[in-house]
Design an enzyme around this catalytic site. Structure first.
Site, PDB file in Angstrom:
ATOM      1  N   GLU A   1       0.701  -1.034  -0.052  1.00 16.01           N
ATOM      2  CA  GLU A   1       0.195   0.049  -0.134  1.00 16.01           C
ATOM      3  C   GLU A   1       0.909   1.253   0.028  1.00 16.01           C
ATOM      4  OE1 GLU A   1      -2.962   0.414  -0.516  1.00 16.01           O
ATOM      5  OE2 GLU A   1      -3.585   2.290   0.089  1.00 16.01           O
ATOM      6  N   ASP A   2       1.922   1.373   0.694  1.00 12.96           N
ATOM      7  CA  ASP A   2       2.606   2.544   0.778  1.00 12.96           C
ATOM      8  C   ASP A   2       4.005   2.446   0.227  1.00 12.96           C
ATOM      9  OD1 ASP A   2       0.664   3.186   2.748  1.00 12.96           O
ATOM     10  OD2 ASP A   2       1.923   2.762   4.286  1.00 12.96           O
TER      11      ASP A   2
END
Ligand code: MN
Length: 735
Positions: free
Chosen positions: A76-77
């Site tokens: 996600e990051d």
């Protein structure tokens, strides 16, 4: 920040066979991926996944879970991808990290309290593997521990969410210590004053009778040892949040609370549990109604323990829980106890059994999620709501909509609001345009495109899965059909008035309603439209001297000015669908009526653009379109109110094909039909049906149903056939 060797050390403490290489690889990979990212505290971001992994080592979880925790924010990051993680760490870990990524996306969604239950279900639906949830809970716990670094404005939302969603989830999964910590951290953030008050009172109490816990522990232990029972007795203060909740629930002050302390006796065997109870109940008076045996009847989440309250040493109320070490593991870390690593090699059968037990528990937990929160409700609920029958979706504003599996955007639209369902013309799923009939999946964000003046096609009724949508579509369809009939009725009535030399006025009709035994003007018009009431009777209700003409010749019907007495402005327009669906006549709309009344062509001979046409209304069935020359029309001569003036309305570029019938008299010879068929085919028409009628030994008639673009096309085919050497005569047929 935890060092690489520390992480390995922690895992090795409970699992000497830990895959050191894998753990090290994960450490290095996540560190590189997060790079120079920082947390709100100013710490390197990488410290967060490490702390999450550390929390999970306390639950003694397997390598895959620990590695997934270290990697949980990478997809996600950071620039990492699922493919890359699969490649380096294998599909099992890839799947865990993927599950966590999906859940993380949900953090952006607003969750109001009334939706919390559904949201917890959604979490479970997305986390096919229970380990995903364990990492998620540890992730949330660490975020709560470091919440004070986060800007004030965000703090409240995160704390509320933790209290509404994650703490109860931990509780339902039997992870009591995790739940307690989450609740207390949320409590401190949401109600700082109440929390500070209770903490101060607890500190007071500790100073005043600090020795009380130790004294009770010692006395209890001494009594048990005397009776030959080996037990480990520990006392503790109840948590500030649980004290506060009790104060709220019972509307009492802190001073009035009698059970601030709880005690727990851990023994070696189930037998010993009952022996402890025997000893305690003999020695001290029992508080009635507080004895509960969750060993003989475990809670649904597998919690086992015996609870009792006695007036113990120093006349203190003592709440006591008695259980074995195994039971305690389950009480404290719940579902994790089933997945935790147990030292020593386990047989495949044992591993399998443990797995199926954990799985069974997860399933039960899921099933119970929709139910109440108290242990009693937990026990009593036998009605299991099967969870895999549901799908959870979001509106663009983050409202959660729970639907049965198989639901479509139409169901979704009706679940949001009946108006939205009725006006729905399209949908976007996760930002992409999607058919209104696609099947929705868990976590889909759905937005519905609406248009004014729409009404739902009645066919939707059979395609939706929710009762609400079905009922609303049925209602809207009925309403639309009624409106259409009323509109038809209005024209029929108007014409009847004109024929009688009167002027139609709704006000006058209103006054005559009792005579017609109807409730409203629309009721009358719809009844006429459906053919239940004769238009002449409506005229007569207002003008009693009028004698309705029930049966008259064709001349009477056609003798009025123009065709059927309708002025151009009042004409109904017969609109024909585009060439993509030339045979779907039911979808032919009539402009001004909104389009659900079935329309079809004359069963014999059809009608083609260029024909002058007329519509005949058949009550309860719809409208049939006849060419004006059709002999069948004479059957309706005595029912002028059923005649509708219609005309073609075809867009040049969307021409379809329309039915017509011809009869060809041809020489009875092999190959004749082939020649005729080729001629028709080459002209771009379709042959629908062919029937032979023998006229004489050498000539036969071939009745051919064809589909053509329009009258010009049809005439062209007729003249070509006429020129053919095998054809003696050709004619168009109208039934
Ligand atoms: Mn995280």
């Amino acid at each position: 920040m935890m060092r690489q060797y520390e992480l390995v050390e922690r895992v090795r403490r409970y699992n000497p066979h830990a895959d050191e290489v894998l753990l090290n690889k994960a450490y290095v990979y996540a560190m590189r991926a997060h790079g120079s990212q920082k947390r709100a505290s100013g710490d390197p971001y990488f410290s967060h996944p490490l702390e999450v992994a550390a929390i999970l080592t306390e639950l003694r979880l397997d390598d895959a879970t620990i590695v997934a925790a270290v990697l949980h924010d990478t997809i996600e990051d950071t620039a990492s991808t699922r493919e890359e993680i699969d490649q380096i760490f294998g599909a099992e870990i890839g799947q865990l990290v993927d599950g966590l990524t999906k859940i993380k996306k949900l953090d952006l969604v607003s969750k109001r309290a009334e939706q919390a239950e559904n949201f917890r279900k959604l979490l479970l639906a997305i986390s096919a593997d229970v380990r995903v949830l364990l990492v998620k809970l540890a992730d949330r716990l660490h975020n709560m521990r470091t919440l004070h670094f986060v800007p004030e404005s965000k703090r409240r939302r995160i704390a509320e969410e933790t209290l509404d969603i994650y703490a109860p989830l931990a509780g339902r999964m039997g992870m009591q210590s995790l739940r307690d910590e989450m609740e207390n951290l949320s409590f401190r953030n949401l109600m700082p004053e109440a929390a500070a008050m209770i903490e101060a009172r607890l500190a007071d109490l500790r100073a005043k009778n600090g020795a009380v816990i130790v004294r009770i522990e010692t006395e209890l232990m001494a009594e048990l040892t005397l009776r030959g029972i080996k037990a480990d007795v520990k006392g503790r203060e109840k948590s500030p949040y649980s004290i506060w909740r009790k104060m709220e629930r019972k509307s009492v002050s802190f001073e009035q609370l009698s059970d601030i302390y709880g005690f727990r006796a851990i023994v070696a065997s189930t037998d010993d549990c009952y022996r402890v109870i025997g000893v305690v109940h003999t020695k001290w008076p029992v508080v009635p109604g507080r004895f509960k045996d969750y060993i003989s009847t475990p809670k649904q989440n597998d919690y086992r323990s015996i609870h009792t309250t006695v007036i113990g040493p120093g006349r203190q109320r003592v709440e006591l829980q008695v259980r074995t070490r195994d039971m305690d593991d389950i009480a404290e870390i719940g579902i994790a106890a089933h997945t935790l690593y147990k030292e020593g090699r386990v047989s495949d059968a044992e591993a399998l059994q443990r797995e199926s037990r954990a799985y069974g528990w997860l399933r039960r937990t899921i099933e119970l999620l929709g139910e109440g929160d108290t242990p009693e409700e937990f026990l009593e609920h036998t009605k299991l709501e099967l969870f895999h029958d549901q799908v959870f979706c979001f509106t663009p504003k983050g409202r959660l909509i729970a639907l049965p599996r198989g639901a479509t955007p139409i169901d979704f639209a009706y679940a949001v609001h009946t108006d939205i369902g009725n006006k729905a013309v399209g949908a976007r799923i996760n930002g992409r345009i999607a058919p209104l009939l696609s099947e929705l999946s868990n976590g889909d964000e759905v937005s519905i495109v609406t248009a004014e003046g729409q009404s739902p096609p009645s066919a939707w009724e059979t395609l939706v899965v929710t009762g609400k949508a079905r009922a609303a579509i049925r209602r809207a369809t009925r309403e639309a059909v009624r409106t259409q009939y009323a509109e038809l009725g209005r024209q029929i009535v108007k014409r009847a008035f004109e024929r009688a030399g009167k002027t139609f006025s709704p006000e006058k009709l209103k006054a005559a309603l009792p005579r017609l035994a109807r409730q409203s003007v629309d009721d009358v018009l719809a009844a006429v439209g459906r053919g239940e009431m004769f238009s002449g009777d409506v005229v007569k209700a207002i003008h009693p001297e009028f004698e309705p003409e029930r049966a008259s010749g064709a001349g009477a019907a056609k003798g009025e000015a123009g065709w059927f007495g309708l002025s151009k402005a009042e004409s109904l327009v017969f609109k024909v669908p585009g060439s993509d669906e030339p045979t779907s006549l039911n979808s032919i709309p009539i402009r001004g009526l909104g389009g659900d009344l079935p329309v079809r062509f004359a069963p014999v001979g059809g009608a083609v653009p260029g024909d002058r046409i007329v519509g005949i209304l058949t009550p309860g069935e719809g409208i049939t379109i006849y060419p004006i020359q059709s002999p069948a029309l004479t059957h309706f001569d005595d029912q002028p109110e059923r005649w509708l003036d219609v005309r073609w309305d075809i867009e040049e570029e969307h021409r379809g094909l329309y039915p017509a019938q011809i009869v060809v008299s041809a020489i009875n010879e092999p190959g004749t039909l082939g020649l005729i068929a080729t001629l028709i085919g080459e002209s771009g028409a379709n042959i629908d049906h062919v029937q032979f009628v023998n006229r004489s030994p050498d000539v036969r008639d071939v009745v051919i149903d064809i589909e053509v673009r329009d009258l010009k096309h049809l005439s062209g085919i007729l003249s070509q056939l006429k020129q053919s050497s095998v054809v003696s005569k050709v004619e168009r047929v109208n039934g």
